[in-house]
Motif scaffolding. Structure first.
Motif, PDB file in Angstrom:
ATOM      1  N   GLU A  63       0.843  -1.202   0.000  1.00  0.00           N
ATOM      2  CA  GLU A  63       0.000   0.000   0.000  1.00  0.00           C
ATOM      3  C   GLU A  63       0.869   1.240   0.000  1.00  0.00           C
ATOM      4  O   GLU A  63       1.817   1.337   0.786  1.00  0.00           O
ATOM      5  CB  GLU A  63      -0.870   0.027   1.260  1.00  0.00           C
ATOM      6  CG  GLU A  63      -2.197  -0.663   1.059  1.00  0.00           C
ATOM      7  CD  GLU A  63      -2.958  -0.887   2.352  1.00  0.00           C
ATOM      8  OE1 GLU A  63      -4.085  -1.376   2.273  1.00  0.00           O
ATOM      9  OE2 GLU A  63      -2.403  -0.577   3.444  1.00  0.00           O
ATOM     10  N   VAL A  64       0.517   2.187  -0.865  1.00  0.00           N
ATOM     11  CA  VAL A  64       1.230   3.462  -0.890  1.00  0.00           C
ATOM     12  C   VAL A  64       0.294   4.507  -0.277  1.00  0.00           C
ATOM     13  O   VAL A  64      -0.903   4.547  -0.593  1.00  0.00           O
ATOM     14  CB  VAL A  64       1.619   3.840  -2.348  1.00  0.00           C
ATOM     15  CG1 VAL A  64       2.183   5.250  -2.425  1.00  0.00           C
ATOM     16  CG2 VAL A  64       2.625   2.834  -2.906  1.00  0.00           C
ATOM     17  N   GLU A  89      -1.432   8.198   0.698  1.00  0.00           N
ATOM     18  CA  GLU A  89      -1.879   9.365  -0.084  1.00  0.00           C
ATOM     19  C   GLU A  89      -0.940  10.543   0.185  1.00  0.00           C
ATOM     20  O   GLU A  89      -0.289  10.603   1.224  1.00  0.00           O
ATOM     21  CB  GLU A  89      -3.294   9.798   0.370  1.00  0.00           C
ATOM     22  CG  GLU A  89      -4.358   8.718   0.315  1.00  0.00           C
ATOM     23  CD  GLU A  89      -5.045   8.638  -1.057  1.00  0.00           C
ATOM     24  OE1 GLU A  89      -4.688   9.436  -1.953  1.00  0.00           O
ATOM     25  OE2 GLU A  89      -5.910   7.750  -1.211  1.00  0.00           O
ATOM     26  N   GLU A 131       1.669  -4.612  -8.665  1.00  0.00           N
ATOM     27  CA  GLU A 131       0.820  -4.085  -7.569  1.00  0.00           C
ATOM     28  C   GLU A 131       1.374  -2.757  -7.069  1.00  0.00           C
ATOM     29  O   GLU A 131       0.617  -1.821  -6.802  1.00  0.00           O
ATOM     30  CB  GLU A 131       0.845  -5.059  -6.389  1.00  0.00           C
ATOM     31  CG  GLU A 131      -0.205  -6.126  -6.417  1.00  0.00           C
ATOM     32  CD  GLU A 131      -0.105  -6.986  -5.152  1.00  0.00           C
ATOM     33  OE1 GLU A 131      -0.226  -6.458  -4.044  1.00  0.00           O
ATOM     34  OE2 GLU A 131       0.134  -8.200  -5.313  1.00  0.00           O
ATOM     35  N   GLN A 153       0.742  -0.035  -9.718  1.00  0.00           N
ATOM     36  CA  GLN A 153      -0.649   0.454  -9.732  1.00  0.00           C
ATOM     37  C   GLN A 153      -0.913   1.363  -8.539  1.00  0.00           C
ATOM     38  O   GLN A 153      -1.615   2.368  -8.652  1.00  0.00           O
ATOM     39  CB  GLN A 153      -1.638  -0.730  -9.748  1.00  0.00           C
ATOM     40  CG  GLN A 153      -1.662  -1.499 -11.061  1.00  0.00           C
ATOM     41  CD  GLN A 153      -1.755  -0.582 -12.297  1.00  0.00           C
ATOM     42  OE1 GLN A 153      -2.464   0.423 -12.302  1.00  0.00           O
ATOM     43  NE2 GLN A 153      -1.000  -0.923 -13.349  1.00  0.00           N
ATOM     44  N   GLU A 154      -0.359   1.019  -7.383  1.00  0.00           N
ATOM     45  CA  GLU A 154      -0.516   1.871  -6.198  1.00  0.00           C
ATOM     46  C   GLU A 154       0.116   3.253  -6.438  1.00  0.00           C
ATOM     47  O   GLU A 154      -0.441   4.279  -6.067  1.00  0.00           O
ATOM     48  CB  GLU A 154       0.165   1.215  -4.986  1.00  0.00           C
ATOM     49  CG  GLU A 154      -0.714   0.259  -4.228  1.00  0.00           C
ATOM     50  CD  GLU A 154      -1.828   0.984  -3.488  1.00  0.00           C
ATOM     51  OE1 GLU A 154      -1.560   1.681  -2.500  1.00  0.00           O
ATOM     52  OE2 GLU A 154      -2.980   0.862  -3.925  1.00  0.00           O
ATOM     53  N   LYS A 214      -1.950   5.278  -8.779  1.00  0.00           N
ATOM     54  CA  LYS A 214      -3.176   5.760  -8.108  1.00  0.00           C
ATOM     55  C   LYS A 214      -2.866   6.889  -7.113  1.00  0.00           C
ATOM     56  O   LYS A 214      -3.543   7.909  -7.097  1.00  0.00           O
ATOM     57  CB  LYS A 214      -3.799   4.569  -7.361  1.00  0.00           C
ATOM     58  CG  LYS A 214      -5.273   4.740  -7.057  1.00  0.00           C
ATOM     59  CD  LYS A 214      -5.909   3.383  -6.761  1.00  0.00           C
ATOM     60  CE  LYS A 214      -6.373   3.335  -5.335  1.00  0.00           C
ATOM     61  NZ  LYS A 214      -6.564   2.004  -4.820  1.00  0.00           N
ATOM     62  N   LYS A 215      -1.800   6.734  -6.316  1.00  0.00           N
ATOM     63  CA  LYS A 215      -1.559   7.680  -5.215  1.00  0.00           C
ATOM     64  C   LYS A 215      -0.639   8.836  -5.618  1.00  0.00           C
ATOM     65  O   LYS A 215      -0.543   9.832  -4.921  1.00  0.00           O
ATOM     66  CB  LYS A 215      -0.970   6.952  -4.005  1.00  0.00           C
ATOM     67  CG  LYS A 215      -1.753   5.721  -3.549  1.00  0.00           C
ATOM     68  CD  LYS A 215      -3.054   6.071  -2.884  1.00  0.00           C
ATOM     69  CE  LYS A 215      -3.902   4.886  -2.484  1.00  0.00           C
ATOM     70  NZ  LYS A 215      -3.322   3.816  -1.745  1.00  0.00           N
TER      71      LYS A 215
END
Ligand code: B12
Ligand code: SF4
Length: 507
Positions: free
Chosen positions: A16-17, A19, A115, A118-119, A122-123
């Motif tokens: 997870e990255v 915000e 993965e 993509q993180e 997105k972020k």
């Protein structure tokens, strides 16, 4: 079914990255063993001091546990790659790093990297820093390209083992926007703070970038001098329980110094000036890890006995604090390494020392610029071994000027030391490394290139392929270097010298 020794199932964190990041610091696979990512931990400390919004993400350790848990729990063992070949059971074994240079292996791990990609897409962190080394370099290039296709405005910063010198870092600017040369303590704070303010600084001391003034003079690394100012890595981004291998083994990583006090070995490109931390601070760090349940401590120092009095003092401090530890590191052969010195090290917990002996005749030792002779090698290895410390020894073969007589002497001297060597760690042909004395003084060492030298350096800035250079008087090319390695290994095996499993398996 899971093997008895397996640590799985294990709670492996998700990728997870966060915000709104100014800076995302990444460790991409592979880092071997797997070890606590020591350099990354120091960079994490540097980032903490800047006040920017950042996250450190160790993708390597996540990939490691995902791979091994699947292998051991689901029974995906061995992994069959796209071309029907079997992947090695332990791709993170540092004794053979070739696995990660195979496209099929990268393809196998790519979904995990996808993965992360993509993180990031997105972020959208403002900038991404990657710790680049010779084994993850190409994975990182592919990774950066994939992100740039979707979000071209993210800036990429390289640092780490691939970026030790200006000369071998320039080519990284084909992929990265900035490259931090060498240690980052003095340079990174200014850079990341400016990037967080949406600036694109140029001509930053100790950093090279795509935005630099054309023709700018080489960026000189700016190593920190007082290492006591920077604390030590505590890897707060992850539960340190995760830093263990699939059988549960783990060890802490420590640097009591950086750089080398000798810096004259001709093949070596590790030219950092020697600096040491105060022994009491290093002992306190060891105590910190002991309290966390770590017993095995690896010293990452290039020259652990660069100041032998400091090492002696550190051992006294460990003994005084009654730290029940097992210590390992790399020791330089030196006249100060007396039997009493090794006994003191053993009392503190040293149980394993690697000696980069490298040259195994007085003539080769002079050729390599090692600064000691065979008499001192015999004394060091014997006194170390007889003090109860395992001795790991290495050799570098095929240096300019080396003769057939030297090869015969190498074999004889290894056999003479047989009773004092626990393991021959590496026995390898000389590699020509940019930044080394050999590389910088080719004419003096009678080194020539097969092809246009400038083009070869452009194509292979980190190390020159073995078949593209040779030395003369006497003539030594790749074939001869490898034949010498094979011959020495074969004769030593016949004589019962102990080789690592990997070296043995090649015979
Ligand atoms: C200890 C050591 C080992 C240990 C432990 C390695 C480990 N994984 O931790 C052992 C013995 C296992 C080992 C093995 C190998 N090693 Co080794 N090793 C070293 C040594 C002597 C010290 C590394 C260290 O901890 N330095 C101290 C820490 C604090 O510094 P650092 O990690 O470089 O981090 C600083 C900067 O690089 C920078 N930084 C780091 N990451 C990032 C990221 C960003 C974004 C930024 C901006 C900055 C930044 O800031 C940090 C703080 O100042 C170095 C030589 C050296 N002086 O660096 C060679 C060195 C790293 N090893 C090297 C090699 C080739 C290997 C092997 C491949 C050898 C082999 N064939 O088996 C293996 C595999 C290494 C691996 N990938 O894990 C090369 C790497 C070359 C390269 N381009 O990758 C080096 C540089 C030696 C050399 N001069 O050629 N090694
Ligand atoms: S090989 Fe080791 S002792 Fe020699 S210069 Fe390099 S770091 Fe120093």
């Amino acid at each position: 079914m899971a093997k008895e020794t397996s640590i799985y199932p294990l709670n492996i964190p998700a990728i997870e990255v966060n915000e709104d990041l100014d800076f995302l610091l990444l460790e991409l696979p592979p880092r071997f063993k797997p070890l606590l990512p020591h350099g990354l931990g120091y960079v994490n400390n540097i980032l903490k001091s800047t006040g920017i919004s950042f996250q450190t993400l160790d993708v390597n350790i996540i990939c490691y546990h995902r791979y091994h848990s699947k292998r051991l729990l689901v029974g995906n063992n061995p992994v069959i790659l796209s071309n029907s070949i079997k992947m090695r059971e332990e791709p993170w074994d540092e004794s053979d790093t070739s696995e990660w240079h195979k496209e099929e292996v990268v393809d196998y791990f790519w979904p995990h990297l996808e993965e992360v990609i993509q993180e990031i897409i997105k972020k959208r962190p403002k900038s991404v820093g990657i710790s680049s080394n010779c084994n993850n370099r190409f994975i990182a290039f592919k990774f950066i390209n994939a992100i740039r296709e979707s979000v071209p405005e993210i800036l990429f910063i390289a640092g780490g083992y691939d970026c030790i010198h200006n000369e071998n870092s320039k080519h990284l600017l084909h992929f990265y926007d900035y490259v931090v040369i060498g240690e980052a303590e003095m340079t990174l704070p200014f850079l990341v703070t400016a990037l967080a303010q949406n600036e694109k600084p140029k001509d930053v001391p100790g950093v090279i970038s795509r935005f630099d003034t054309p023709g700018r003079a080489a960026a000189i690394p700016l190593p920190p001098h007082d290492l006591d100012l920077y604390g030590f890595p505590q890897y707060e981004w992850l539960d340190t329980e995760l830093y263990r291998n699939f059988t549960g083994e783990r060890h802490a990583v420590i640097s009591s110094s950086r750089g080398c006090n000798w810096r004259r070995c001709r093949y070596c490109n590790d030219k950092l000036i020697f600096r040491k931390r105060s022994p009491a601070k290093v002992a306190a760090e060891i105590e910190f890890w002991v309290k966390k349940g770590f017993r095995l401590i690896q010293f990452n120092d290039s020259d652990i006995n660069g100041d032998y009095t400091a090492l002696y003092e550190l051992c006294s401090e460990i003994i005084k604090r009654k730290l029940n530890v097992k210590l390992l590191g790399q020791q330089r052969v030196d006249k100060h390494n007396t039997r009493e010195f090794f006994q003191h090290l053993a009392k503190a917990g040293f149980f394993h020392l690697s000696f980069g002996v490298d040259g195994w005749s007085d003539h080769i030792l002079r050729l390599q610029g090692k600064g000691y002779n065979m008499k001192q090698v015999f004394q060091n290895l014997r006194d170390c071994y007889e003090s109860g410390i395992h001795v790991i020894a290495s050799a570098v073969v095929g240096v300019p000027g080396e003769t057939d007589d030297d090869v015969a002497e190498t074999i004889a001297n290894f056999i003479k030391c047989k009773n004092y060597i626990t393991l021959i760690g590496t026995l390898r042909p000389l590699e020509l490394l940019p930044g080394s004395i050999y590389f910088q003084n080719q004419a003096k060492y009678k080194i020539s290139f097969l092809g246009d030298k400038e083009q070869i350096i452009r194509d292979y800035p980190i190390n020159i392929p073995n078949d593209l250079w040779f030395s003369e008087e006497p003539y030594i090319d790749k074939k001869i270097r490898f034949e010498r390695v094979d011959h020495i290994t074969r004769v030593l095996l016949e004589n019962g010298l102990p080789f690592s499993h990997f070296l043995k398996s090649n015979f």
